[in-house]
Design an enzyme around this catalytic site. Structure first.
Site, mmCIF file in Angstrom:
data_model
loop_
_atom_site.group_PDB
_atom_site.id
_atom_site.type_symbol
_atom_site.label_atom_id
_atom_site.label_comp_id
_atom_site.label_asym_id
_atom_site.label_seq_id
_atom_site.Cartn_x
_atom_site.Cartn_y
_atom_site.Cartn_z
ATOM 1 N N LYS A 23 -26.248 -19.141 -3.061
ATOM 2 C CA LYS A 23 -25.419 -20.143 -2.384
ATOM 3 C C LYS A 23 -26.245 -21.273 -1.766
ATOM 4 C CE LYS A 23 -24.399 -17.573 1.886
ATOM 5 N NZ LYS A 23 -23.331 -17.145 2.777
ATOM 6 N N TYR A 26 0.787 -1.236 0.000
ATOM 7 C CA TYR A 26 0.000 0.000 0.000
ATOM 8 C C TYR A 26 0.824 1.294 0.000
ATOM 9 C CZ TYR A 26 -3.654 -3.324 0.962
ATOM 10 O OH TYR A 26 -4.510 -4.387 0.855
ATOM 11 N N HIS A 45 -7.413 1.526 1.232
ATOM 12 C CA HIS A 45 -7.268 0.121 1.618
ATOM 13 C C HIS A 45 -6.139 -0.155 2.622
ATOM 14 C CE1 HIS A 45 -8.050 -4.042 1.020
ATOM 15 N NE2 HIS A 45 -8.315 -4.010 -0.254
ATOM 16 N N PRO A 56 -11.160 0.386 -3.144
ATOM 17 C CA PRO A 56 -12.405 -0.140 -3.703
ATOM 18 C C PRO A 56 -13.569 0.819 -3.501
ATOM 19 C CG PRO A 56 -11.360 -1.726 -2.214
ATOM 20 C CD PRO A 56 -10.707 -0.394 -1.990
ATOM 21 N N SER A 114 -12.105 -11.343 -5.238
ATOM 22 C CA SER A 114 -12.266 -11.209 -3.796
ATOM 23 C C SER A 114 -13.727 -11.364 -3.413
ATOM 24 C CB SER A 114 -11.769 -9.817 -3.393
ATOM 25 O OG SER A 114 -11.807 -9.698 -2.015
#
Ligand code: COA
Length: 629
Positions: free
Chosen positions: A422, A110, A346, A123, A557
């Site tokens: 799911k 980072y 982040h 994000p 992710s």
């Protein structure tokens, strides 16, 4: 997301002196949240032989036989020469650190990279679109949401937030304490991340509100620590709007630039007393609120994709990219047409901690009661001042052009796959996460006729100060599955069997990874150990196979939420995709990003192939069930 190492890394200095040895506030365990914090295990250093064996397994599907043979020789030399010494030094470091990786990771992933944080690092999270319309209702909604976040802040201070669990195991909660009162500060060669510790007696009482590029300091906690009522917060926001009807110079654009350029400007601007006060106000504020105007979708782009992109990059300099302070760890963004979400820097945390904040605030809004009595003597919003000359103005202009080309480059598509969620996957006795990863492999194989190195974020929060490790989704088993799926000669039962095997192999790799037995951070640690000890970088890390294995054309992710949020981020390589997904019981929510500049990639085509892959996989499993009957 992962960044590659460019330089050796040293301890990051923090401007707010309350950080612990490894950049994490030392918080006494006085309640539920930290009840198991200090008894969590330390991150292990995996055995060297195990990592090297697994490394060879992971490169196998993406290499030719000759390349694999040559890589085996490189690995053998490493195992017989530098490997054991580096391993011993790394184990030594692990003895002397609560977490041998966390400082290194913060720097390498980072604070050192010089790319803009926008799209590359930070994000966006697009929350479920709300029914409110117009500025008045936006302010009402935003003030309730802000109150919800502030309630969560109080719960964190009282340590009444329950400990997160994964697979029945408690997780490290330190990230929760580095999201509020936190900010990134640009540097010439490396940035810093600062955070007012929750143990600091001088807790910030203000947030920043940005509207029409004007930045305000807005108190949300009154005298005696009493929080403002929802209506008081709304009045504060309203005053900001009223005082910023004409757009200001978008100083915030500077935070969207490459870190070196912004670091240089910052080092000049901070010499001015008023600028210094404004920067400090932003760095210490609890969070930022961005009040945007209407989002106008471009031709062929849906309102949803436009709203999601607004959270990621602000839609360009003519829209809202200047109505941001991208250095700030948390920015909540509201628009008058019911679009809202956030953008987060982040450095200090992963998505799941953020989702806990936003899930709580959404539930708070739905409760629709205000338990707060309100505060007295609330000062009005104060506009922050920035002094700068022509040179800085030119840099801002350049920043506007750069952010516009970045915005033009990103193709972001969101997807609500509603045929199943799911629940269906679990009924098949398969792991939903591993199943979705196989769908990504299949879609990629359909598009390119070959596999690629694939990154999935796996949590290391079972360990103190744990962050993430790479789950490698491309495997020998996944390649066998995708190849069979694209071969009409393979019977459907065989396809189903290979799908199950690939899912099980992925789940096994995941279990090992979250238990600290992944390979990527270990190899990174060995490389950094060589650098820190003045040794040559071993050939293993220069090998073309190693580079190919770290060129993640699929960077993925999972960020799960109770609500149908969709998180999004940019690809990590120019010819790749960024995929984020939120598997819900009855639907799968996803985002796919790619760069328009790359002739090889196209998010829209990829999303369509992904949809086909999900359907095809369902069909294959259904056929298997029928044939068993
Ligand atoms: N049969 C039936 N059910 C199964 C199953 C099987 N074979 N395997 C798993 N399940 C169930 C699980 O019990 C779980 O049930 P729940 O929904 O009731 O809790 C559910 O399916 C989900 O499990 P699974 O899909 O296997 O994934 P997971 O929850 O273990 O998550 C990761 C996997 C990798 C996403 C997780 O370990 C992780 O690391 N998360 C953090 C990622 C991160 O940090 N992202 C942010 C980066 S910014």
């Amino acid at each position: 997301m992962i960044r590659l190492l460019k330089r050796p890394v040293l301890q990051a200095a923090t401007a707010f002196s309350k950080m612990g040895l490894e950049g994490t506030p030392r918080i006494p365990a006085k309640g539920r949240t930290f009840s198991v914090q200090y008894s969590l295990p330390r991150l292990p250093v995996p055995p060297l032989d195990q990592t090297l064996r697994k490394y060879l397994e992971t490169v196998q599907p993406i290499l030719t036989d000759d390349q694999l043979e040559s890589t085996k020789q490189v690995v053998k030399r490493f195992q017989e020469n530098e490997g054991p010494k580096l391993q011993a030094l790394l184990e030594d470091r692990a003895q002397n650190h609560v977490n041998w990786l966390s400082d290194w990771w913060k720097s390498v992933a980072y604070l050192e990279p010089r790319d803009p944080v926008v799209v590359n690092v930070s994000p966006g999270i697009y929350m479920p679109r709300q029914e409110y319309r117009g500025q008045k209702q936006m302010l009402e909604f935003a003030s309730k949401f802000i109150a919800g976040i502030l309630e969560y802040k109080s719960m964190l201070e009282d340590q009444t937030v329950p400990v997160d669990q994964l697979g029945g195991k408690p997780l490290c909660m330190a990230q929760y304490y580095q999201l509020l009162n936190a900010c990134r500060i640009p540097g010439l060669k490396k940035d810093t991340h600062v955070c007012v510790s929750p143990t600091d007696p001088n807790q910030p009482r203000h947030i920043n509100v940005i509207h029409n590029n004007h930045i305000f300091s807005v108190d949300v906690v009154g005298a005696g620590g009493k929080p403002l009522s929802i209506d008081q917060i709304r009045q504060q926001l309203e005053q900001c709007l009223n005082q910023s009807q004409v757009p200001a110079v978008p100083v915030g654009i500077l935070t969207s630039m490459d870190r070196g350029s912004w670091g240089h400007v910052y080092s000049q601007m901070v010499k001015d007393k008023a600028n210094r006060a404004s920067f400090e106000n932003l760095q210490k504020s609890i969070f930022v609120v961005c009040l945007d105007g209407a989002y106008v979708p471009e031709e062929g782009i849906s309102e949803t994709d436009t709203g999601a992109a607004a959270m990621l990059h602000g839609l360009g300099s003519n829209n809202f990219s200047g109505n941001r302070w991208f250095d700030k760890t948390l920015q909540f963004i509201f628009n008058p047409d019911g679009h809202f979400g956030l953008n987060y820097e982040h450095t200090s945390a992963e998505g799941p901690a953020l989702i806990s904040f936003s899930d709580h605030a959404l539930a708070y809004v739905e409760r629709d009661i205000d338990p707060r009595v309100g505060a007295t003597d609330v000062p009005p919003p104060k506009r922050l001042t920035f002094n700068f000359g022509d040179k800085t103005r030119l840099v801002i202009n350049r920043g506007m052009e750069e952010v516009d080309s970045l915005v033009d480059d990103v193709m972001l598509r969101t997807m609500w796959f509603k045929d199943y969620g799911k629940k269906f996957i679990k009924q098949q006795k398969l792991s939903p996460d591993a199943f979705m990863q196989q769908a990504f492999q299949l879609a990629y194989f359909k598009m390119y006729g070959q596999p690629c190195a694939t990154y999935e974020s796996g949590s290391l929060r079972r360990f103190q100060q744990g962050r993430t490790e790479t789950i490698r989704s491309c495997s020998v088993a996944s390649l066998a599955f995708t190849t069979a799926m694209e071969d009409e000669a393979v019977p459907v039962n065989k396809k189903a069997e290979l799908l199950r095997k690939a899912v099980q192999a992925h789940r096994k790799y995941t279990d090992e990874t979250v238990a600290g037995q992944g390979i990527d951070r270990h190899l990174l640690g060995l490389k950094l150990t060589a650098l820190e000890n003045g040794m040559d970088i071993p050939q293993l890390f220069m090998d073309l196979s190693f580079k190919e294995n770290c060129h993640f054309r699929l960077s993925t992710s999972q960020v799960a939420s109770k609500s149908s949020i969709v998180l999004n981020f940019g690809p990590v390589v120019p010819d790749g995709y960024g995929i984020c997904y939120n598997p819900q019981e009855d639907q799968l929510v996803l985002s796919v990003s790619s760069y328009n500049n790359s002739p090889q990639t196209n998010s829209e085509d990829f999303s369509e192939l992904l949809r086909q892959s999900f359907l095809q996989m369902q069909k294959v499993l259904a056929s298997q069930v029928q044939s068993k009957l």
